[in-house]
Design a protein around this motif. Structure first.
Motif, PDB file in Angstrom:
ATOM      1  N   UNK A 292     -14.959   6.376 -12.876  1.00 44.26           N
ATOM      2  CA  UNK A 292     -14.961   5.658 -11.597  1.00 44.26           C
ATOM      3  C   UNK A 292     -13.798   4.677 -11.524  1.00 44.26           C
ATOM      4  N   UNK A 293     -13.551   3.972 -12.621  1.00 45.53           N
ATOM      5  CA  UNK A 293     -12.444   3.019 -12.653  1.00 45.53           C
ATOM      6  C   UNK A 293     -11.113   3.735 -12.469  1.00 45.53           C
ATOM      7  N   UNK A 294     -10.999   4.883 -13.111  1.00 44.05           N
ATOM      8  CA  UNK A 294      -9.753   5.658 -12.982  1.00 44.05           C
ATOM      9  C   UNK A 294      -9.555   6.123 -11.536  1.00 44.05           C
ATOM     10  N   UNK A 295     -10.620   6.601 -10.908  1.00 44.98           N
ATOM     11  CA  UNK A 295     -10.529   7.055  -9.520  1.00 44.98           C
ATOM     12  C   UNK A 295     -10.111   5.903  -8.607  1.00 44.98           C
ATOM     13  N   UNK A 296     -10.656   4.728  -8.847  1.00 46.67           N
ATOM     14  CA  UNK A 296     -10.301   3.554  -8.046  1.00 46.67           C
ATOM     15  C   UNK A 296      -8.836   3.187  -8.230  1.00 46.67           C
ATOM     16  N   UNK A 297      -8.377   3.224  -9.478  1.00 45.58           N
ATOM     17  CA  UNK A 297      -6.967   2.926  -9.757  1.00 45.58           C
ATOM     18  C   UNK A 297      -6.053   3.922  -9.051  1.00 45.58           C
ATOM     19  N   UNK A 298      -6.389   5.194  -9.118  1.00 45.30           N
ATOM     20  CA  UNK A 298      -5.559   6.219  -8.497  1.00 45.30           C
ATOM     21  C   UNK A 298      -5.513   6.039  -6.983  1.00 45.30           C
ATOM     22  N   UNK A 299      -6.641   5.713  -6.397  1.00 48.79           N
ATOM     23  CA  UNK A 299      -6.692   5.522  -4.945  1.00 48.79           C
ATOM     24  C   UNK A 299      -5.858   4.322  -4.517  1.00 48.79           C
ATOM     25  N   UNK A 300      -5.932   3.241  -5.262  1.00 54.57           N
ATOM     26  CA  UNK A 300      -5.222   2.018  -4.904  1.00 54.57           C
ATOM     27  C   UNK A 300      -3.710   2.127  -5.091  1.00 54.57           C
TER      28      UNK A 300
END
Length: 217
Positions: free
Chosen positions: A155-163
């Motif tokens: 989830x943290x990785x997905x958030x980083x990629x989106x941002x």
């Protein structure tokens, strides 16, 4: 275990696999189209292909930067297998050199007689190495790196990629991922509604860049 009843991957993990598949598929199309342009020049197709290569380069670069800047460091903090992480880092460094040379070559399309042939040659090399790396990475994520991976990390990785994604990818990436997702993999496509909204635009963009090679995977 029977693959048909296997537990689905977490969404961000599935997203990564879909991205790998889409990258390799597009690189194959680019190589074939560049080969054709080398023998049969087409100004409009060259311009469309040049623009698509630029998009794909940015997508691949962001994909790798997200792992190098966030995922691998987080896994190191959690005590993940150092040898596996070193392998991923080394492969990214090698690919970065190939990708930048490939991108530079694409900017010459339509302005130099040898540009299409050079792009075809470099694209095939990038495709081969990226496919090999993707295979290594997918095995490591399910193997040596798996003990340190969990739902929260993904989830943290997905958030980083989106941002950190370039703004223009908001309408491109979901449709791009959906284009390679099987029925049991669509949970890996973020913003499915947006993906469907922009799928027709992606098809037009690809047809302009690849011509008949759009249909040939």
């Amino acid at each position: 275990m029977n693959p048909s009843v296997a537990t689905p991957l977490l969404p961000a993990h599935q997203t990564m696999l879909l991205a790998h598949r889409a990258m390799v598929r597009d690189l194959g199309r680019i190589a074939r189209t560049a080969e054709q342009l080398a023998t049969t020049p087409d100004t409009e197709r060259a311009a469309a292909l040049r623009a698509y290569v630029d998009k794909l380069f940015q997508v691949i670069e962001h994909h790798h930067e997200g792992e190098d800047d966030f995922l691998w460091p987080r896994l190191r903090e959690l005590g993940a297998d150092e040898a596996a992480l070193d392998l991923m880092t080394e492969e990214h460094e090698m690919l970065a050199k190939l990708l930048h040379a490939w991108h530079v070559a694409s900017t010459r399309l339509g302005t130099a007689d040898d540009a299409a042939a050079e792009l075809a040659r470099l694209t095939q090399g990038v495709r081969d190495h990226l496919a090999e790396h993707a295979g290594d990475e997918e095995r490591e994520l399910l193997g040596r790196l798996a003990p340190a991976l969990g739902e929260q990390i993904w989830k943290e990785h997905a958030t980083h990629m989106r941002k950190t994604a370039p703004g223009w990818t908001v309408s491109f990436l979901p449709a791009w991922l959906l284009s390679v997702a099987g029925p049991g993999e669509r949970h890996g496509v973020p913003a499915v509604i947006i993906a469907r909204m922009f799928s027709a635009r992606l098809k037009r963009t690809r047809r302009a860049a690849f011509g008949e090679n759009y249909e040939n995977h």
